[in-house]
Design a protein around this motif. Structure first.
Motif, PDB file in Angstrom:
ATOM      1  N   CYS A  21      23.358  -3.705 -31.423  1.00 43.82           N
ATOM      2  CA  CYS A  21      23.040  -4.327 -30.173  1.00 43.82           C
ATOM      3  C   CYS A  21      23.385  -5.830 -30.019  1.00 43.82           C
ATOM      4  O   CYS A  21      22.881  -6.476 -28.921  1.00 43.82           O
ATOM      5  N   GLU A  22      24.320  -6.225 -30.785  1.00 45.02           N
ATOM      6  CA  GLU A  22      24.926  -7.574 -30.560  1.00 45.02           C
ATOM      7  C   GLU A  22      23.772  -8.565 -30.629  1.00 45.02           C
ATOM      8  O   GLU A  22      23.567  -9.493 -29.794  1.00 45.02           O
ATOM      9  N   ALA A  23      22.998  -8.378 -31.589  1.00 41.94           N
ATOM     10  CA  ALA A  23      21.710  -9.343 -31.743  1.00 41.94           C
ATOM     11  C   ALA A  23      22.385 -10.810 -32.069  1.00 41.94           C
ATOM     12  O   ALA A  23      23.326 -10.820 -32.883  1.00 41.94           O
ATOM     13  N   ARG A  24      21.855 -11.929 -31.620  1.00 45.90           N
ATOM     14  CA  ARG A  24      22.112 -13.359 -31.829  1.00 45.90           C
ATOM     15  C   ARG A  24      20.968 -13.634 -32.687  1.00 45.90           C
ATOM     16  O   ARG A  24      21.083 -14.884 -33.235  1.00 45.90           O
ATOM     17  N   LEU A  25      19.944 -13.002 -32.414  1.00 42.42           N
ATOM     18  CA  LEU A  25      18.696 -13.670 -33.339  1.00 42.42           C
ATOM     19  C   LEU A  25      17.895 -12.338 -33.771  1.00 42.42           C
ATOM     20  O   LEU A  25      17.406 -11.333 -32.910  1.00 42.42           O
ATOM     21  N   ILE A  26      17.559 -12.131 -34.935  1.00 45.65           N
ATOM     22  CA  ILE A  26      16.710 -11.105 -35.352  1.00 45.65           C
ATOM     23  C   ILE A  26      15.492 -11.728 -35.987  1.00 45.65           C
ATOM     24  O   ILE A  26      15.506 -12.463 -36.793  1.00 45.65           O
ATOM     25  N   ILE A  27      14.407 -11.314 -35.502  1.00 45.19           N
ATOM     26  CA  ILE A  27      13.247 -11.494 -35.950  1.00 45.19           C
ATOM     27  C   ILE A  27      12.557 -10.277 -36.777  1.00 45.19           C
ATOM     28  O   ILE A  27      12.644  -9.438 -36.510  1.00 45.19           O
ATOM     29  N   MET A  28      12.276 -10.950 -38.044  1.00 48.54           N
ATOM     30  CA  MET A  28      11.861  -9.840 -38.885  1.00 48.54           C
ATOM     31  C   MET A  28      10.250  -9.965 -39.344  1.00 48.54           C
ATOM     32  O   MET A  28       9.988 -11.085 -39.762  1.00 48.54           O
ATOM     33  N   ASP A  29       9.562  -9.161 -38.895  1.00 43.67           N
ATOM     34  CA  ASP A  29       8.037  -8.962 -38.933  1.00 43.67           C
ATOM     35  C   ASP A  29       7.713  -8.732 -40.551  1.00 43.67           C
ATOM     36  O   ASP A  29       8.029  -7.630 -40.798  1.00 43.67           O
ATOM     37  N   ARG A  77      25.074 -13.279 -45.307  1.00 46.76           N
ATOM     38  CA  ARG A  77      26.253 -13.152 -44.471  1.00 46.76           C
ATOM     39  C   ARG A  77      25.808 -13.091 -42.942  1.00 46.76           C
ATOM     40  O   ARG A  77      26.988 -13.583 -42.360  1.00 46.76           O
ATOM     41  N   LEU A  78      24.807 -12.704 -42.397  1.00 50.77           N
ATOM     42  CA  LEU A  78      24.547 -12.658 -41.073  1.00 50.77           C
ATOM     43  C   LEU A  78      24.541 -14.294 -40.489  1.00 50.77           C
ATOM     44  O   LEU A  78      25.151 -14.505 -39.424  1.00 50.77           O
ATOM     45  N   LYS A  79      23.908 -15.203 -41.196  1.00 46.59           N
ATOM     46  CA  LYS A  79      24.157 -16.592 -41.098  1.00 46.59           C
ATOM     47  C   LYS A  79      25.539 -16.818 -40.712  1.00 46.59           C
ATOM     48  O   LYS A  79      25.705 -17.816 -39.870  1.00 46.59           O
ATOM     49  N   GLN A  80      26.522 -16.511 -41.767  1.00 52.24           N
ATOM     50  CA  GLN A  80      27.691 -16.933 -41.520  1.00 52.24           C
ATOM     51  C   GLN A  80      28.423 -16.478 -40.395  1.00 52.24           C
ATOM     52  O   GLN A  80      29.237 -17.055 -39.799  1.00 52.24           O
ATOM     53  N   ASP A  81      28.012 -15.199 -39.880  1.00 49.34           N
ATOM     54  CA  ASP A  81      28.433 -14.546 -38.627  1.00 49.34           C
ATOM     55  C   ASP A  81      27.744 -15.228 -37.511  1.00 49.34           C
ATOM     56  O   ASP A  81      28.284 -14.854 -36.448  1.00 49.34           O
ATOM     57  N   GLY A  82      26.919 -16.040 -37.688  1.00 50.73           N
ATOM     58  CA  GLY A  82      26.297 -16.710 -36.330  1.00 50.73           C
ATOM     59  C   GLY A  82      25.194 -16.373 -35.780  1.00 50.73           C
ATOM     60  O   GLY A  82      24.641 -16.544 -34.887  1.00 50.73           O
ATOM     61  N   VAL A  83      24.666 -15.298 -36.633  1.00 43.99           N
ATOM     62  CA  VAL A  83      23.572 -14.467 -36.125  1.00 43.99           C
ATOM     63  C   VAL A  83      22.098 -15.352 -36.788  1.00 43.99           C
ATOM     64  O   VAL A  83      22.197 -15.992 -38.040  1.00 43.99           O
ATOM     65  N   ALA A  84      21.240 -15.730 -36.004  1.00 42.93           N
ATOM     66  CA  ALA A  84      20.161 -16.267 -36.371  1.00 42.93           C
ATOM     67  C   ALA A  84      19.016 -15.492 -36.790  1.00 42.93           C
ATOM     68  O   ALA A  84      18.806 -14.521 -36.405  1.00 42.93           O
ATOM     69  N   VAL A  85      18.193 -15.796 -37.971  1.00 37.82           N
ATOM     70  CA  VAL A  85      16.999 -15.011 -38.399  1.00 37.82           C
ATOM     71  C   VAL A  85      15.877 -15.792 -38.262  1.00 37.82           C
ATOM     72  O   VAL A  85      15.720 -17.098 -38.597  1.00 37.82           O
ATOM     73  N   VAL A  86      14.918 -15.050 -37.814  1.00 43.19           N
ATOM     74  CA  VAL A  86      13.364 -15.674 -37.947  1.00 43.19           C
ATOM     75  C   VAL A  86      12.399 -14.565 -38.849  1.00 43.19           C
ATOM     76  O   VAL A  86      12.506 -13.363 -38.641  1.00 43.19           O
ATOM     77  N   PHE A  87      11.959 -15.069 -39.992  1.00 40.43           N
ATOM     78  CA  PHE A  87      11.188 -14.499 -40.852  1.00 40.43           C
ATOM     79  C   PHE A  87       9.739 -14.815 -40.486  1.00 40.43           C
ATOM     80  O   PHE A  87       9.210 -15.784 -40.023  1.00 40.43           O
TER      81      PHE A  87
END
Lengths: 339, 498, 336
Positions: free
Chosen positions: B163-171, B191-201
């Motif tokens: 879905c072309e995530a720019r930010l993935i929030i993982m609960d 890998r995702l971070k290198q792609d420019g995707v942000a992650v919230v744990f």
């Protein structure tokens, strides 16, 4: 504080709502047709009519409390009645002395109860050992039980009983119709079973969470077997009353009773997913149904309209319960708070 | 923090949320840059899930400003939030067990394009390319129900990426994973971070995600407590900030020399699950059993309580053989089992607190089938008090309690039965840090009173903090036995995974 | 296909489809041995005729099971739509062309289905109990307010429809056979439903909802709309089945059809659809229908008296769903 919560629990309970509905229907019918609805003749005839399906409703309710359902109750009732009737016609004729007839009647009754117990055992085994969903298990077994009754009778009615058979369905004891007494006794028995015994608490807990019941070292298999056996035996009693009132036994009597029994259970506030149900709810639901249908009879409304109104009442009550839980008042606040 | 941060993908300022008088969030600031991993930590009820709900548009803030890509957003709804590329992966992954991997990954995309027809080939192409992007190979036609947990999580990540995530929030992303799986998850996050995707744990299980994270936000009682670069934190400081107090470093007291062997497990084998399990448990001993998911630790735990039936072997208690595969017999032999999953296995959520405890003692208060409710409830009440269950009303459904208190209720049920051996599977899963320490204290007290306790867990600090001895399982066998406190966490993790 | 077999070797050989197919073949083999005339064009065309109405019902019921619900009211929908359409046509335009009559019946069925849809999709009521309720509401309404008399003087076009045949003839043995156009309706329903279930986002959403309602909501599927569609579609199919039933039987009987629902659900469940939702195939459903029809019509040929029909169907349900259930239970115990 404590007092307040108890009374508010009472008001929010489905039984309270139901009591109001039963009362409202009673008042409505009394106003619409005071002479006939309140006549002792009508009240008595009501008391003779409802016990047979009300007892089936008690059976369905017990299985529903475990999150299951028993769709075979009518099949079991008819099979039991056919077995009892076959015994009676085989060994006891209409012109037999009361003493001997009584003996054979008791034997036939015991046989009917045994059939109910065995049928229940089969249902319980299908659910508990083979892991069939109760809807399917009892749908299939119901066909089998009805089918056995057809195969035994060739599909026709068995009749020609001694006179004492009529007592259970048509007799009176100190002025009270016998079937009503039977129903009241069974309802009280079920109430005690559910609220005062370990079995009842286990049934409730199992209904609330079957997996947790297993992890809490409850003997789940035995529990389910007992639930369906009791349901089967209740159905047999209903079958004997039906047989007595019809003075015959047939494989397809009471075919509308299954709907009615499920309907009464749900109307009576039993949670179809298990874990909640009270015998008093069944009693109130039966009363509302009976007031309604007999009042409608007084008003010369056709039998078919009764079906319409029963179904409508069921959906109405479902709607009231659901709307109350999900979208009004506390339900919404609570769901927000959990965030 | 006065003006909008130009680099931030998400910038939330002064977020306040009130529900009917209760303040869940009170002026919280939260920001995530593109390609950044952020830890949002806090105990249960600290407001972290409310913050996530606001960010994903499920809830509206009472007050505060939200900027996405530097643009202020009002009345964010779920659709707008996901259109902006904010994707939430819930703890249960929200997948469709009966659909294929490809369909699961591509479903939202096909929905959002408002297609009438389901384009199977497009779905497969998309799924394949996303799986390649994170470097994972999962058969596209497999039904998701047959995948292991870690793969299900990957499918969920892939769906977000599709879905072309720019930010993935993982609960709570690591609760269901073993250490090894966490490592490969972290690889994918890099890998995702290198792609420019942000992650919230979003987590209250700590430490393990720190190494890939840039920033840490800690919430307590709906307020920001601390925020700062991840390098400034370690497990101990995270805990301190979350709970507002220090967790004491405790050592396990020794077992009495004279204590007897209680439980004896000999050659316990279940084909393909575990084999040749041998161990003894002494009275007053706390024995840890650990291993990766699939190592056989949970089946073994269940077998000890008769919930699964081993093919061969013997379990004896005081030289008396306990029939295998019969939970009732195990319960009669006074073995207790507190399951891993409180919500589905441990508790009757809709039933009252008192009933949840009492249900374990029905037989003792039953005469001719009738219950003595008074004595039953009185006894349950004693245990609730003894375990300090904080409940305003013991007649309230147990689901109204917090995770820690729920776990105490589950424990109380078994303790009321005066067990001689207690098997605790994941005793502090989903419990906030403060309650966790309390539960560890309870475990130590139980052992001190002479009960043999088996703790099954993959929470290594927990094992080190409570156990006298730790058995390590791998591929269904016990491969290592370690004396407690003789080993560091890193070393234990290594022995587990190697 | 081979890949699927490789992936699920166990699943294939123990699947309900295979099981039911084997039982059907065995049944036919025994029947042919005891009565060589059994295996003939006549029998096949008779059985096919008999399975049109049951088959259309079953496809609808399967769809509901896939979506995670259960519907027992469709027979009442069918009989209501059929009877009301007939009465309407006789009253206003007796010479109405058959396709218009069919359209009205389908439309009425869809409207009644929409009532179920509102109660279930909008208010979230439990499906078994709601449809038990609407079953009696629909039928009670029909019998009270529309009529309770059998109508044998059908509109001429309806009778005409029953005479429309694709093929007819006499076998060498001298027995008569005919293949009515009504069979095409079943084929049409099968193809349409296959297309919806397999090729459209809507169809996949039905599976998705059955697989996990919560996930479906989170992914953004309009769960209410999909559920609503399911019940409307089932209602429409019931309307079609009802009017075909009346046309083929040349009588609009308001007491017919109701009571069939358990046989229909039996057929669907035998075909492998699961009550928990998310699983169900057209092949399985049609096989299940074939088996039920065989038992209902030809039990006597394999030497079982027809009074044992109920017992046989009941046993088939218990065995057919019991074996997979028991296997699943054993497998779960083994894996744990």
């Amino acid at each position: 504080m404590k007092q307040a919560t108890i009374s508010s629990r009472l008001i929010h309970s489905p039984e309270f709502r139901l009591a109001i509905i039963a009362l409202a229907v009673f008042v409505l019918m009394s106003v619409l047709s005071p002479d006939r609805f309140l006549s002792s003749q009508n009240l008595t005839s009501m008391a003779f009519q409802f016990p047979e399906f009300a007892i089936l409703a008690l059976a369905v309710m017990l299985t529903m409390m475990t999150g299951g359902i028993d769709l075979s109750v009518v099949g079991v009732a008819n099979l039991s009645a056919v077995v009892a009737a076959t015994i009676l016609t085989q060994y006891a004729g209409p012109d037999m002395s009361v003493g001997v007839a009584m003996k054979w009647y008791l034997i036939a009754f015991a046989a009917a109860l045994l059939v109910g117990a065995l049928a229940g055992l089969a249902n319980g085994a299908l659910v508990a050992y083979f892991g069939l969903p109760p809807i399917l298990a009892t749908l299939g077994s119901g066909l089998v039980f009805t089918g056995l009754a057809i195969a035994m009778t060739g599909g026709s009615a068995v009749m020609g009983f001694p006179d004492i058979v009529a007592w259970l369905g048509n007799g009176k004891l100190i002025g009270v119709p016998v079937p009503l007494i039977v129903f009241v006794l069974l309802a009280i028995g079920l109430h005690i079973l559910l609220t005062k015994t370990g079995f009842g608490l286990r049934v409730t807990m199992y209904g609330a969470n079957p997996l947790a019941a297993m992890f809490a070292a409850i003997n789940v298999t035995a529990l389910i077997l007992r639930v369906y056996v009791i349901a089967g035996m209740f159905s047999s009693v209903a079958g004997m009353i039906i047989m007595s009132r019809a003075n015959s036994a047939k494989a397809d009597y009471g075919s509308s009773y299954l709907l009615l029994a499920v309907l009464i259970s749900v109307l009576g506030g039993v949670n179809p997913y298990g874990g909640y149900g009270r015998a008093i709810g069944i009693v109130l639901a039966v009363l509302s149904m009976q007031f309604l249908s007999s009042g409608l009879n007084m008003l010369q409304i056709s039998n078919f309209a009764r079906e319409l109104i029963w179904g409508g009442l069921l959906i109405f009550v479902l709607l009231i319960n659901t709307i109350d839980w999900a979208s009004l008042g506390q339900g919404r606040k609570n769901s927000n708070k959990s965030g | 923090m006065a003006s909008a941060n130009p680099h931030a993908f998400i910038d939330m300022k002064g977020i306040t949320k009130r529900y009917a008088g209760v303040t869940a969030l009170d002026g919280v600031d939260f920001s995530v840059n593109a390609g950044e991993a952020v830890c949002l930590v806090g105990e249960n009820g600290s407001g972290k899930s409310t913050l996530i709900k606001i960010l994903s548009g499920v809830e509206q803030p009472t007050d505060g400003e939200i900027f996405i890509n530097g643009e202020q957003r009002f009345n964010l709804d779920p659709r707008a939030s996901s259109a902006a590329g904010v994707m939430v992966i819930f703890q249960d992954f929200s997948l469709f067990p009966n659909l294929s991997v490809a369909e699961n990954i591509a479903f939202s995309t096909q929905l959002s394009k408002q297609n009438t027809l389901f384009k199977k080939r497009n779905a497969r192409d998309l799924a394949r390319s996303v799986l390649q992007r994170i470097g994972v190979d999962i058969p596209l036609d497999t039904r998701v129900e047959s995948l292991p947990v870690a793969h299900k999580q990957l499918v969920a990540i892939c769906r977000a990426l599709a879905c072309e995530a720019r930010l993935i929030i993982m609960d709570e992303p690591t609760t269901a994973l073993t250490e090894l799986e966490v490592h490969s998850l972290l690889e994918i996050i890099r890998r995702l971070k290198q792609d420019g995707v942000a992650v919230v744990f979003v987590s209250h299980k700590l430490a393990e995600v720190l190494e890939v994270s840039e920033k840490v936000f800690i919430l307590r009682n709906g307020k920001n407590v601390v925020e700062g670069p991840a390098t400034d934190f370690d497990a101990a400081s995270l805990t301190r900030h979350m709970t507002g107090r220090d967790l004491p470093q405790v050592t396990v007291s020794a077992i009495s020399e004279t204590s007897q062997t209680l439980l004896h497990v000999k050659d316990l084998t279940k084909a393909g699950v575990f084999e040749d399990i041998n161990f003894e448990l002494r009275a007053g001993e706390i024995l840890g059993i650990t291993g990766l998911l699939g190592s056989g630790r949970t089946p073994l735990a269940k077998a000890l309580f008769g919930l699964t039936k081993p093919d061969s072997g013997r379990i004896t208690m005081d030289a008396k053989v306990i029939p295998l595969g019969d939970p009732l017999a195990s319960a009669t032999a006074r073995i207790g089992y507190v399951p891993e999953d409180r919500l589905t296995e441990g508790l009757f959520l809709t039933q009252s607190i008192i009933r949840n405890v009492a249900v374990g003692r029905l037989t003792a208060h039953e005469r001719y089938g009738f219950l003595n409710m008074k004595s039953l409830n009185a006894e349950a009440d004693i245990w609730l008090n003894r375990l300090k269950v904080k409940a305003p009303d013991i007649e309230a459904p147990v689901q109204s309690l917090s995770g820690g208190n729920q776990q105490r209720v589950a424990l109380a049920r078994w303790l009321a039965r005066a067990p001689r051996v207690l098997v605790l599977n994941g005793p502090s899963v989903g419990v906030d840090v403060g309650s966790k320490a309390d539960i560890h204290n309870i475990i130590r007290e139980l052992a001190a009173s002479g009960i043999g306790v088996i703790v099954i867990s993959d929470d290594l600090p927990e094992l080190l903090a409570t156990c006298h001895r730790i058995l390590v399982m791998r591929n269904g066998k016990i491969t290592d036995e370690i004396k407690g406190a003789s080993i560091s966490e890193e070393e234990l993790a290594h022995r587990l995974a190697s | 296909m081979t890949r699927i077999i490789k992936l699920f070797p166990k699943g294939f050989f123990t699947s309900n489809e295979t099981l039911v197919a084997v039982v059907i073949i065995a049944f036919c083999a025994i029947a042919t041995l005891s009565d060589p005339l059994f295996f003939s064009v006549t029998t096949v065309s008779d059985l096919l005729r008999a399975s049109i109405v049951l088959g259309i019902f079953a496809i609808g019921a399967m769809l509901v099971l896939v979506s995670g619900g259960i519907d027992v009211s469709f027979t009442a929908v069918a009989v209501s739509a059929m009877y009301m359409t007939t009465v309407f046509s006789l009253g206003f335009w007796p010479d109405m062309p058959w396709y218009l009559i069919f359209t009205i019946s389908i439309f009425l069925g869809a409207c009644l289905g929409a009532i179920n849809g509102v109660l279930i999709a909008l208010f979230g009521l439990p499906t078994l109990i709601v449809t038990l309720g609407t079953l009696s509401v629909f039928r009670g309404f029909l019998l009270t307010f529309v009529g309770s008399e059998r109508i044998s003087a059908l509109p001429p076009e309806m009778r005409g429809f029953s005479r429309m045949v694709i093929a007819r003839g006499t076998t060498e043995g001298g027995s008569f056979y005919s293949l009515p156009w009504a069979v095409a309706a079943l084929v049409f329903v099968v193809v349409l439903t296959w297309f919806i279930l397999q090729k459209t986002v809507l169809g996949r959403s039905i599976f998705a909802i059955g697989g996990s309602l919560e996930s479906a909501r989170r992914v953004g599927i309009n769960v209410r709309a999909v559920q609503f569609f399911v019940y409307v579609y089932v209602g429409a199919l019931a309307g079609l089945a009802g009017i075909i039933h009346a046309s083929m039987g040349r009588m609009a009987d308001p007491f017919s059809l109701v009571g069939l629902e358990l046989s229909v659900i039996a057929a669907v469940v035998l075909g492998g659809a699961r009550l928990i939702g998310g699983y169900g195939t057209l092949t399985g459903t049609l096989l299940g229908v074939a088996l039920i029809i065989l038992v209902q019509n030809s039990l006597i040929v394999v030497g079982i008296p027809s009074t044992w029909q109920s017992v046989t169907i009941g046993m088939l349900i218990l065995v057919g769903t019991g074996i997979p259930a028991y296997q699943a239970k054993r497998a779960a115990a083994k894996a744990a």
